[in-house]
Design a protein around this motif. Sequence first.
Motif, PDB file in Angstrom:
ATOM      1  N   MET A   1       0.843  -1.173   0.000  1.00  0.00           N
ATOM      2  CA  MET A   1       0.000   0.000   0.000  1.00  0.00           C
ATOM      3  C   MET A   1       0.886   1.233   0.000  1.00  0.00           C
ATOM      4  N   PHE A   2       0.466   2.249  -0.709  1.00  0.00           N
ATOM      5  CA  PHE A   2       1.192   3.511  -0.736  1.00  0.00           C
ATOM      6  C   PHE A   2       0.797   4.345   0.477  1.00  0.00           C
ATOM      7  N   VAL A   3       1.779   5.029   1.060  1.00  0.00           N
ATOM      8  CA  VAL A   3       1.535   5.959   2.167  1.00  0.00           C
ATOM      9  C   VAL A   3       2.273   7.249   1.865  1.00  0.00           C
ATOM     10  N   ARG A   4       1.805   8.329   2.458  1.00  0.00           N
ATOM     11  CA  ARG A   4       2.440   9.636   2.267  1.00  0.00           C
ATOM     12  C   ARG A   4       3.191  10.022   3.527  1.00  0.00           C
ATOM     13  N   VAL A   5       4.371  10.581   3.350  1.00  0.00           N
ATOM     14  CA  VAL A   5       5.121  11.125   4.477  1.00  0.00           C
ATOM     15  C   VAL A   5       4.509  12.476   4.812  1.00  0.00           C
ATOM     16  N   ILE A   6       4.269  12.721   6.090  1.00  0.00           N
ATOM     17  CA  ILE A   6       3.686  13.991   6.517  1.00  0.00           C
ATOM     18  C   ILE A   6       4.688  14.736   7.390  1.00  0.00           C
ATOM     19  N   GLY A   7       4.513  16.036   7.443  1.00  0.00           N
ATOM     20  CA  GLY A   7       5.415  16.863   8.233  1.00  0.00           C
ATOM     21  C   GLY A   7       4.702  18.066   8.792  1.00  0.00           C
ATOM     22  N   ILE A  80       6.360  13.052  -0.520  1.00  0.00           N
ATOM     23  CA  ILE A  80       7.176  11.846  -0.526  1.00  0.00           C
ATOM     24  C   ILE A  80       6.244  10.662  -0.307  1.00  0.00           C
ATOM     25  N   GLN A  81       6.355   9.654  -1.177  1.00  0.00           N
ATOM     26  CA  GLN A  81       5.549   8.455  -1.016  1.00  0.00           C
ATOM     27  C   GLN A  81       6.437   7.271  -0.691  1.00  0.00           C
ATOM     28  N   LEU A  82       5.928   6.413   0.178  1.00  0.00           N
ATOM     29  CA  LEU A  82       6.581   5.163   0.531  1.00  0.00           C
ATOM     30  C   LEU A  82       5.562   4.048   0.395  1.00  0.00           C
ATOM     31  N   THR A  83       6.010   2.822   0.520  1.00  0.00           N
ATOM     32  CA  THR A  83       5.085   1.696   0.544  1.00  0.00           C
ATOM     33  C   THR A  83       5.202   0.981   1.878  1.00  0.00           C
ATOM     34  N   LEU A  84       4.076   0.470   2.354  1.00  0.00           N
ATOM     35  CA  LEU A  84       4.042  -0.414   3.506  1.00  0.00           C
ATOM     36  C   LEU A  84       3.699  -1.790   2.963  1.00  0.00           C
ATOM     37  N   ILE A  85       4.586  -2.740   3.211  1.00  0.00           N
ATOM     38  CA  ILE A  85       4.395  -4.100   2.728  1.00  0.00           C
ATOM     39  C   ILE A  85       4.102  -4.982   3.937  1.00  0.00           C
ATOM     40  N   PRO A  86       2.932  -5.636   3.978  1.00  0.00           N
ATOM     41  CA  PRO A  86       2.627  -6.507   5.114  1.00  0.00           C
ATOM     42  C   PRO A  86       3.712  -7.572   5.280  1.00  0.00           C
ATOM     43  N   SER A  87       4.154  -7.762   6.542  1.00  0.00           N
ATOM     44  CA  SER A  87       5.216  -8.738   6.809  1.00  0.00           C
ATOM     45  C   SER A  87       4.921  -9.572   8.048  1.00  0.00           C
ATOM     46  N   GLY A  88       3.662  -9.672   8.416  1.00  0.00           N
ATOM     47  CA  GLY A  88       3.251 -10.438   9.586  1.00  0.00           C
ATOM     48  C   GLY A  88       2.035  -9.787  10.205  1.00  0.00           C
ATOM     49  N   LYS A  89       1.604 -10.345  11.331  1.00  0.00           N
ATOM     50  CA  LYS A  89       0.431  -9.783  12.002  1.00  0.00           C
ATOM     51  C   LYS A  89       0.776  -8.394  12.544  1.00  0.00           C
ATOM     52  N   ASN A  90       0.066  -7.390  12.078  1.00  0.00           N
ATOM     53  CA  ASN A  90       0.268  -5.995  12.475  1.00  0.00           C
ATOM     54  C   ASN A  90       1.718  -5.549  12.273  1.00  0.00           C
ATOM     55  N   ALA A  91       2.368  -6.085  11.232  1.00  0.00           N
ATOM     56  CA  ALA A  91       3.759  -5.740  10.946  1.00  0.00           C
ATOM     57  C   ALA A  91       3.888  -5.370   9.472  1.00  0.00           C
TER      58      ALA A  91
END
Length: 100
Positions: A1-7, A80-91
């Motif tokens: 999933m794509f996420v945005r960096v916030i500041g 700035i966009q990053l991705t969060l890649i599921p890697s376990g339960k709530n990880a």
Amino acid sequence: MFVRVIGNGRDLTGLRLGERDVRRYFPEHTTAVELQLGHLRIECGLPQDFWLGHPEIHDSRLSLWLKHKNPEASSRRTPIQLTLIPSGKNAFKVEPASLE
């Protein structure tokens, strides 16, 4: 999933997720997630308003990592966009966004 960096204008403070992604990847009432930032693993608590239309993850260690990986961010005009890649339960593994 794509996420945005916030500041806050001068510092990078966290990640903003899409509400649709929150419903898909986060079991309701999850209180914390584990993020893998390169070799570093951190656990970040989720604020109450995460479930009320403000799906953001904030943590001082995450903020330091974001600033280290994006030193020119304060002069950037594009988000700035990053991705969060599921890697376990709530990880999730945090990686640069690939636009392929």
